[in-house]
Design an enzyme around this catalytic site. Structure first.
Site, mmCIF file in Angstrom:
data_model
loop_
_atom_site.group_PDB
_atom_site.id
_atom_site.type_symbol
_atom_site.label_atom_id
_atom_site.label_comp_id
_atom_site.label_asym_id
_atom_site.label_seq_id
_atom_site.Cartn_x
_atom_site.Cartn_y
_atom_site.Cartn_z
ATOM 1 N N TYR A 1 0.813 -1.230 0.000
ATOM 2 C CA TYR A 1 0.000 0.000 0.000
ATOM 3 C C TYR A 1 0.841 1.271 0.000
ATOM 4 C CZ TYR A 1 -0.344 -0.245 5.294
ATOM 5 O OH TYR A 1 -0.144 -0.306 6.642
ATOM 6 N N GLU A 2 0.184 2.385 -0.235
ATOM 7 C CA GLU A 2 0.861 3.685 -0.417
ATOM 8 C C GLU A 2 1.849 3.660 -1.577
ATOM 9 O OE1 GLU A 2 -1.478 5.455 2.040
ATOM 10 O OE2 GLU A 2 -0.019 6.433 0.757
ATOM 11 N N GLY A 3 1.462 3.002 -2.659
ATOM 12 C CA GLY A 3 2.366 2.847 -3.797
ATOM 13 C C GLY A 3 3.195 1.604 -3.574
#
Lengths: 572, 572
Positions: free
Chosen positions: B429-431
């Site tokens: 997550y978050e890229g």
């Protein structure tokens, strides 16, 4: 879960890495004709994907259940197990004198790989029974063999392996279970074992526990340990399971994965009437157990291959259909992107490397059965590599599989996470990978004064003349091995794990190179398979081999740095 | 779960890696006196271990529950969250003009680390709200700021970040949620978002969703996207949550880990009356979202540190008390064995390296706030390293933690498996970490024509004169960077991930070296801490740095090998 057996790959390895035609040239394995081999490879794959894979998710989500009456598996498992028995899949490598087919272990290895890919938790029951067969075959009396082997080989009855107690894990010698002779040839067994895989279940009519215990007056440590056969049900005069023995599963563990495999706490002799029979010599338990363990260690390494294969297949399928963004102006499946390709090719290369290593070791084991002492030594040398490197690869590839799925990989319904949860046990059980590394630098490295390893490295060098990275890594492994051979025990152990990984990359690089050469020599291969194999082998040689070279410093760093801090400092 | 905050380590890094005294020398951070810093470090640790850690297991085993009325957290979470708000922990780095304390981000980083170690799933709600604050602070109108910031900063209301839609994950530009102006300054929002962390819960009185959506006539892709503030409850004339907005959580995901964190499918405007307000410029949504994301990426990297710390503590404690076998004739705890020490020291070295990297980047971010452009550039360069390397370390260390526990590690009651299940989301997550690697070799490497990286490497070289392995790795990173700068986009991306890992080892090796130097210069340190720090730093420099050198081949291998096979061949 859908599973497509990698038939082309398995057959290719049987031809070029195992060289199964060489095995079939010997009388004991004469049945292993190309036609039969093909039938087994295709049949096992179809069986695993058709009967076992559909139960993979319910095995995880529902799992084995305990009640005071025993352990039950989810709906469908009993039928699938019966199909396994009726298909004769358990009999492949079993001894012919008790109903086995006497085929090479390597073919049973292919079957186990398929079953493990389709349903790892379930497949454990198929993995343990042959270990019990091996121990009985090599160490059991004629009577024990005739009584127990036929039904174990057919799979109608299943086997377990009882080593661990709560205070005795890696240190088997600390076990306390007792066995007192009854005077009639039987013993009364008393004790509790933990982590007993499929210690109870409702899939077969009897369960044959192989139990390590201590007889009166036995020495402390491993030397005082004997191996006993303890059935769930005692047999009647006709050899049929009848009266329940005094053994029960008192609970099962709540685990991270392999939920279809009940991990049992087994209690022997709560009522003082648990009967068992000695297998082999009194106090010879460890030797008999090692017979089971070597087999089991190869099979656990193979589980790494199984899960790596399943995870890779699933990740490739997802990457082909998941569209994100665009390349060259058109919407693109994520398989189009370089870093996704890098992950997938790494997954394929690692999976194939671990498979080649496991198959090669199985082939050496078969040669050992034929009396080839050098092959026996090589199989012994490679066993810790198969187990540790194979399971490390299983974990890494399953984790990459989660990564390729992005956010969906973390959602349980996708199934990618299950692979990682399932395989995480494999570097632990059947001797932790740390124990494998200790075995490598302890017993194995010094075999024939280092000659067993030297012979292997010489073969690698001969085949790697045009592979500078592999040659360099081989030189590095050679130098480290010489260093470790003359190092102190602690220094050797300090470098054992990095050395195991580095040496595994040497052997796998060599086996990948052999496959590249074989590709050039074989006509009529499916072009997609040939292209994939070439790309995966090159990736391994060009990226994984250099990566492993970075481990040399750790392998020779010695123990001083590890002992520069005491317990308190570790906790600081 | 028991968690002992690593106070000595955190304080040491604040002194020597962040050099927080330099920050406090500037007026905006003048409050950050040594006394206050010490009070925060100690207070945050006590708060996290006292209030959050006891909820870690129930958070995993019971987890967040969905009903049509909304999402609820297990017993105890509401009280613990209230204690967080009342303790003012959310206000540390918030802007003073809206009730924040205006302290360095680095101090909030210490707090987040503690909360994440104690309870990663729960801590996500504390992580997201500051991101919403940042976005509002930098891009929101004066009215929006006055209306929403004070309660977000205090934590009385919480924030979310709504990017992902089912077809739009890494490709944010594919999103379809619509925002139509109502003529009164508000917009009507319609659409569905997935993977929304804490999109609903019962811990606070209001939830402020920051939602990316497309206004009529906006361009395709990311350029047509705008950011909206969409509250769960609309406010009455007194600014209090009143009427429910037309937004709901329609389901939550069944995940591998972080079960205390509800991952919501959010539906906006089912009844056509969901109201939102534009944040910043129309079509400027991505810019505003990046403000949140950079902050969030540092915090996700920090989660790797948090879990690595928790897993390491637990493994050390287990290794100290678990007796197996004997060394020098006496029963030995497994901490006595070389390979167990190797695992534990590797865990400690990796944890400390990731922490040093995260703290250093936070310190650079604080310097950027003070107007230091070079620090801003360096923070930008390091952000993908903190996120990707930090989370990879979190996964590796958690997995090693399972391994140290042996069979017990696979049993859920032990808690070691939970760390691995929890942290496995962080590389996604978050890229995804692949996106981070792309960011590094795309935007970041070319900053100032490579000058930002060159300046960093020059500093490393100056400090590494007596560390040949680190110097060699720095040279390697330098050469790879030059190669990648002139390579094609696909070649760059093909090597991006190995390069990111290699470069991270350079930076972490440097920060570990700095700590060794600092150790020599500081008196009065706890001897156990100093011994441990020295051992961990040396382990990183002597083993992890050489290990990373093996990645150079992969970093420069180029894309051709990845495109030597097509889709069909990947599936073969």
């Amino acid at each position: 879960m859908s599973y497509t057996p990698p038939v082309a790959e398995q057959s290719f390895l049987l031809r070029h890495i195992v060289r199964i035609d060489e095995l079939a040239a010997h009388a004991p394995f004469a049945e292993a004709t190309p036609d039969l081999v093909e039938a087994i490879v295709e049949g096992a794959g179809a069986f695993a994907s058709g009967e076992f894979a559909p139960l993979n998710r319910i095995g995880d989500q529902v799992g084995a259940k305990w009640s005071p009456d025993g352990v039950t598996l989810p709906q469908g498992f009993r039928e699938a197990y019966r199909a396994y028995v009726e298909g004769g899949w358990g009999t492949l490598a079993g001894p012919t004198e008790h109903g086995g087919q006497g085929l090479p272990l390597t073919l049973a290895t292919v079957v186990m790989e398929d079953l493990g890919s389709a349903n790892m938790g379930f497949s454990l029951i198929m993995m343990l029974t042959p270990g019990a067969v091996e121990a009985l075959k090599h160490h059991g009396s004629e009577t024990l063999q005739q009584t127990w082997l036929p039904k174990l080989i057919s799979g109608e009855w299943t086997g377990t392996m009882n080593l661990t107690e709560s205070q005795a894990g890696s240190d088997v010698g600390a076990l306390k279970t007792r066995a007192v002779p009854n005077g009639d040839g039987s013993f009364t067994i008393t004790g509790q074992k933990i982590f007993i895989t499929f210690g109870d279940h409702d899939l077969a009519d009897n369960i044959v526990h192989l139990v390590l215990a201590r007889t009166p007056g036995g020495a402390a440590g491993t030397r005082g340990i004997s191996l006993f056969l303890v059935p769930k049900f005692l047999l009647d005069a006709d050899g049929r399971p009848a009266q329940a023995n005094d053994v029960r599963c008192v609970s099962i563990e709540h685990k991270m994965g392999i939920h279809a495999s009940p991990t049992c706490v087994m209690s022997y002799g709560d009522e003082g009437r648990c009967r068992g029979w000695l297998i082999g010599e009194e106090h010879g338990g460890m030797r008999a157990m090692f017979t089971m363990m070597n087999n089991a260690r190869l099979n656990v390494g193979l589980q790494g291959v199984s899960i790596a294969e399943a995870a890779t297949q699933q990740a490739v399928a997802y990457a082909r259909q998941r569209v994100q963004g665009a390349r060259e102006g058109a919407p693109a499946a994520i398989l189009g992107y370089p870093d996704v390709r890098r992950m997938l090719l790494r997954m394929k290369a690692l999976t194939q490397a671990a498979r080649a290593l496991a198959y090669y070791a199985a082939g050496q084991t078969d040669r050992a059965t034929l009396g080839d002492a050098a092959a026996k030594a090589r199989a012994d040398l490679l066993t810790p590599l198969v187990k540790a490197y194979g399971t490390d690869i299983g974990v890494e590839v399953a984790s990459l599989g989660v990564q390729v799925h992005g956010g969906m990989g973390f959602i349980e319904e996708t199934g990618a996470a299950q692979h990682l949860r399932d395989i995480r046990i494999a570097p632990i059980y059947e001797g932790t990978n740390g124990i494998q590394a200790a075995d490598l630098v302890g017993r194995k490295l010094s075999m024939d004064g280092g000659g067993v390893l030297a012979a292997l490295l010489a073969e690698v060098r001969a085949d790697a003349v045009d592979e500078p990275a592999l040659l360099a890594l081989t030189d590095s492994a050679d130098a480290i091995a010489r260093h470790l051979l003359s190092a102190s025990a602690d220094d050797r152990l300090a470098g054992s794990y990095p050395f195991l990984t580095l040496l595994s990359a040497v052997v796998c690089g060599w086996l990948m190179k052999r496959q590249l050469v074989a590709l050039d020599g074989e006509e009529g291969l499916d072009p997609a398979f040939a292209t994939m194999k070439r790309a995966a082998a090159r990736f391994y040689l060009d990226q994984m081999v250099p990566e492993a070279s970075g481990l040399a410093a750790a392998a020779t760093a010695g123990a001083a740095a590890l002992y520069a801090l005491d317990e308190e400092a570790f906790a600081a």
